[in-house]
Design an enzyme around this catalytic site. Structure first.
Site, PDB file in Angstrom:
ATOM      1  N   GLN A  88       0.814  -1.210   0.000  1.00  0.00           N
ATOM      2  CA  GLN A  88       0.000   0.000   0.000  1.00  0.00           C
ATOM      3  C   GLN A  88       0.853   1.268   0.000  1.00  0.00           C
ATOM      4  O   GLN A  88       0.358   2.351   0.294  1.00  0.00           O
ATOM      5  CB  GLN A  88      -0.927   0.002   1.221  1.00  0.00           C
ATOM      6  CG  GLN A  88      -1.930  -1.137   1.214  1.00  0.00           C
ATOM      7  CD  GLN A  88      -2.871  -1.103   2.404  1.00  0.00           C
ATOM      8  OE1 GLN A  88      -2.794  -0.224   3.253  1.00  0.00           O
ATOM      9  NE2 GLN A  88      -3.771  -2.063   2.472  1.00  0.00           N
ATOM     10  N   TRP A 254      -3.774   5.599  12.514  1.00  0.00           N
ATOM     11  CA  TRP A 254      -2.952   4.773  11.629  1.00  0.00           C
ATOM     12  C   TRP A 254      -2.800   5.319  10.216  1.00  0.00           C
ATOM     13  O   TRP A 254      -2.187   4.678   9.370  1.00  0.00           O
ATOM     14  CB  TRP A 254      -3.479   3.337  11.573  1.00  0.00           C
ATOM     15  CG  TRP A 254      -4.931   3.158  11.300  1.00  0.00           C
ATOM     16  CD1 TRP A 254      -5.936   3.003  12.210  1.00  0.00           C
ATOM     17  CD2 TRP A 254      -5.562   3.067  10.014  1.00  0.00           C
ATOM     18  NE1 TRP A 254      -7.142   2.837  11.573  1.00  0.00           N
ATOM     19  CE2 TRP A 254      -6.942   2.865  10.233  1.00  0.00           C
ATOM     20  CE3 TRP A 254      -5.087   3.131   8.702  1.00  0.00           C
ATOM     21  CZ2 TRP A 254      -7.866   2.732   9.198  1.00  0.00           C
ATOM     22  CZ3 TRP A 254      -6.003   3.005   7.661  1.00  0.00           C
ATOM     23  CH2 TRP A 254      -7.371   2.799   7.916  1.00  0.00           C
ATOM     24  N   ASN A 272     -11.385   3.847  15.703  1.00  0.00           N
ATOM     25  CA  ASN A 272     -12.464   3.518  16.626  1.00  0.00           C
ATOM     26  C   ASN A 272     -11.934   2.992  17.945  1.00  0.00           C
ATOM     27  O   ASN A 272     -10.804   2.499  18.033  1.00  0.00           O
ATOM     28  CB  ASN A 272     -13.372   2.461  15.996  1.00  0.00           C
ATOM     29  CG  ASN A 272     -12.592   1.284  15.471  1.00  0.00           C
ATOM     30  OD1 ASN A 272     -12.044   1.365  14.391  1.00  0.00           O
ATOM     31  ND2 ASN A 272     -12.507   0.217  16.228  1.00  0.00           N
ATOM     32  N   ASP A 314     -17.251  -0.155  13.316  1.00  0.00           N
ATOM     33  CA  ASP A 314     -15.901   0.046  12.781  1.00  0.00           C
ATOM     34  C   ASP A 314     -15.866   1.116  11.697  1.00  0.00           C
ATOM     35  O   ASP A 314     -15.141   0.997  10.721  1.00  0.00           O
ATOM     36  CB  ASP A 314     -15.306  -1.268  12.256  1.00  0.00           C
ATOM     37  CG  ASP A 314     -13.814  -1.106  11.900  1.00  0.00           C
ATOM     38  OD1 ASP A 314     -13.162  -0.238  12.505  1.00  0.00           O
ATOM     39  OD2 ASP A 314     -13.326  -1.815  11.023  1.00  0.00           O
TER      40      ASP A 314
END
Length: 573
Positions: A88, A254, A272, A314
């Site tokens: 990623q 993150w 969350n 979430d």
């Protein structure tokens, strides 16, 4: 004896060939100073940080490649990173040198590459311990590096921050950020601002411990400040957490943040709380934060906004907050704009955090919506599962109406380009859940599906008119990256492995290329010797293989092989 001189000549010739890229790099390398980073917007040839600029736009002003000549775009070189994992990362480019990361369970790897030819200049492997936390073992990805002066800085799966010499790849310093056995790791690309390396931590949302953002000295790696997203005992909001549950409160940060030099504030979205099970928490007044503004110098919280007060699904709102001035009713507002999992584009005053507006960008929403005055989410009843009970259908999926994949903003058009998704999930809570250090602390099951044929939709959202103005559709959800350029183009990747270019004015597809592997990383543009290139990081993701597996409409994405590659395109000669 006659062979010795000849061998020496051959050895010298070989070494010259092998080392010449490094020597060229050393001669041409310009240090990436604080001033260059602050002025990155004017440096069209380079891509010096994760989002290219502090404002998070991911917009390249380069305009050599246009709607008129896009059909002449061809591959120039391909580089294999040598890893099978969730790739990623976003490539970073400084004066013809590209830096990439490749990640697997066994190692975190950094490459320096000749950006014009694809030749490897150096490679650094950092071995990972065998006792990584459960989440780091599942999503073994790294989103890239930061540059500062003559160093390359990156975070690791075992929660270290590491600096390497940009010219050689040799280690300069390393700092342990947190204990990886508690579930902490680093997935985001660090951001360097005025000599500080800013890093948010991954892991807490699924693993339990408190999330935080930390600043380090870019020259030494020394910690300068740390801000926690969950309040400790005695801090404001801690009274909403039962006993000492704040210690395992979650709230990971993150994803990379943004920064505004005029306010000197860093903007982050927080993850969350942990666990995701709302029934195990203390009602709707649980103190959590969604959007936060931190003072760069001290790390102190200046303001926060709750998009959703108590997240049972979430819907962590970690997406980047674009620093944008918006015009509403003839008045200009200094704002931050975020399109997030909830399916709305939120606009907040970036100085005070005051809620300005929220507008939907997807059609498949049933969880509820933001209060028109406060901006806080008001959920529809009956959509929270019971522990051990049957699944409920909630839209969008926990992958989000748009997820972590960056959105991009074109300042010429005022459009925010959003890789969005029209899909839902069958969502359930487990019957029982107990916290165990280093183990997953989620307690949910989710099955993703779509009620429409085209689940992935790239949408152009006008931030001044507060509405969608065009869209381009794709069968599989868009969990891939986007890029906008000065050539009036928008590039979009797909889970099926396509790279697509559309007209920024209307979304019409103009060009596409089959990468042969899911497009899962960054798409950037840069130039070397006056020639514009487009670089694409690809390599697959668990989302394609596991999360799409039970939806027949998305079968094509599950058939594509993984392969960690960077493909660089340019106009044909």
């Amino acid at each position: 004896m006659g062979m010795v001189p000849r061998l020496s000549v051959l050895v010298i010739a070989f070494l010259s060939i092998a080392l010449s890229p490094i020597l060229v790099m050393a001669a041409d390398w310009r240090p990436v100073t604080d001033d260059r980073l602050l002025k990155a917007e004017a440096d069209a040839a380079n891509w010096l940080m994760y989002n290219r600029t502090y404002n998070g736009w991911r917009y390249s002003p380069l305009d050599q490649i246009t709607t008129g000549n896009i059909k002449k775009l061809v591959p120039k070189w391909i580089f294999s990173g040598g890893a099978l994992g969730e790739q990623q990362m976003t490539p970073i480019v400084n004066d013809g040198v590209m830096f990439t990361t490749s990640t697997a369970l066994a190692f975190n790897r950094v490459h320096a590459i000749n950006a014009a030819t694809g030749a490897l200049l150096w490679k650094h492997d950092r071995k990972m311990p065998e006792d990584l936390g459960a989440l780091a073992r599942i999503i073994t990805h790294n989103r890239g590096v930061a540059l500062h002066d003559d160093n390359v800085i990156f975070g690791t799966l075992d929660a270290y921050l590491v600096a390497l010499e940009a010219k050689t790849g040799k280690p300069v310093w390393e700092t342990k950020i947190a204990d990886h056995t508690e579930g902490y790791f680093v997935s985001q690309a660090p951001m360097v601002v005025k000599g500080k390396v800013i890093v948010g931590i991954a892991g807490p949302g699924e693993m339990g411990p408190r999330g935080f953002v930390e600043a380090f000295d870019a020259k030494t790696g020394k910690s300068l400040w740390r801000w926690y997203s969950i309040p400790a005992a005695g801090e404001p909001g801690s009274e909403t957490w039962v006993a000492d549950t704040w210690k395992i409160g979650g709230g990971a940060v993150w994803h990379s943040g943004t920064y505004d030099a005029t306010t000197n504030l860093l903007y982050f979205g927080t993850g969350n709380p942990a666990p995701w099970i709302a029934d195990m928490r203390r009602g709707d007044n649980l103190y959590t934060m969604s959007a936060v503004a931190l003072d760069l110098d001290t790390g102190k919280l200046k303001w926060y906004h709750q998009y959703l007060a108590n997240d049972p699904w979430d819907y962590d709102t970690v997406a980047e907050h674009h620093v944008v001035d918006v015009v509403r009713d003839g008045q200009t507002h200094k704002a931050v704009v975020q399109a997030n999992k909830l399916g709305y584009v939120y606009t907040l005053d970036r100085v005070t955090g005051k809620f300005l507006s929220a507008a939907p960008f997807v059609k498949t929403i049933n969880w509820g919506g933001p209060d028109p005055v406060t901006g806080k989410g008001v959920e529809n009843p009956g959509l929270r599962p019971k522990m051990g009970g049957p699944p409920v259908v909630v839209c969008p999926s926990l992958l989000g109406a748009t997820g972590w994949q960056p959105k991009v903003f074109n300042p010429k058009t005022g459009h925010l380009f959003i890789p969005s998704n029209e899909f839902c999930m069958r969502y359930a809570y487990v019957a029982d859940l107990t916290y165990k250090k280093g183990q997953l602390f989620t307690g949910v099951t989710a099955e993703h599906f779509s009620t429409v044929e085209q689940a992935g939709v790239l949408r152009a959202f006008d931030v001044n008119q507060n509405k969608v103005v065009w869209e381009w559709t794709n069968r599989t959800p868009l969990i891939s990256h986007t890029l906008a350029t000065g050539g009036n183009l928008v590039f979009q990747g797909t889970a099926e492995g396509r790279l697509v270019a559309v007209d920024a004015a209307n979304g019409k597809e103009l060009w596409s290329f089959n990468l042969g592997t899911p497009q899962s990383g960054g798409i950037i543009s840069f130039s070397v010797d006056g020639k514009q290139y487009v670089a694409v990081a690809a390599g697959g993701t668990l989302r394609s293989q596991a999360w799409f597996g039970k939806e027949p409409k998305w079968a094509d994405a599950t058939k594509v092989n993984w392969g960690d590659i960077v493909v660089v395109f340019g106009l044909s000669d």
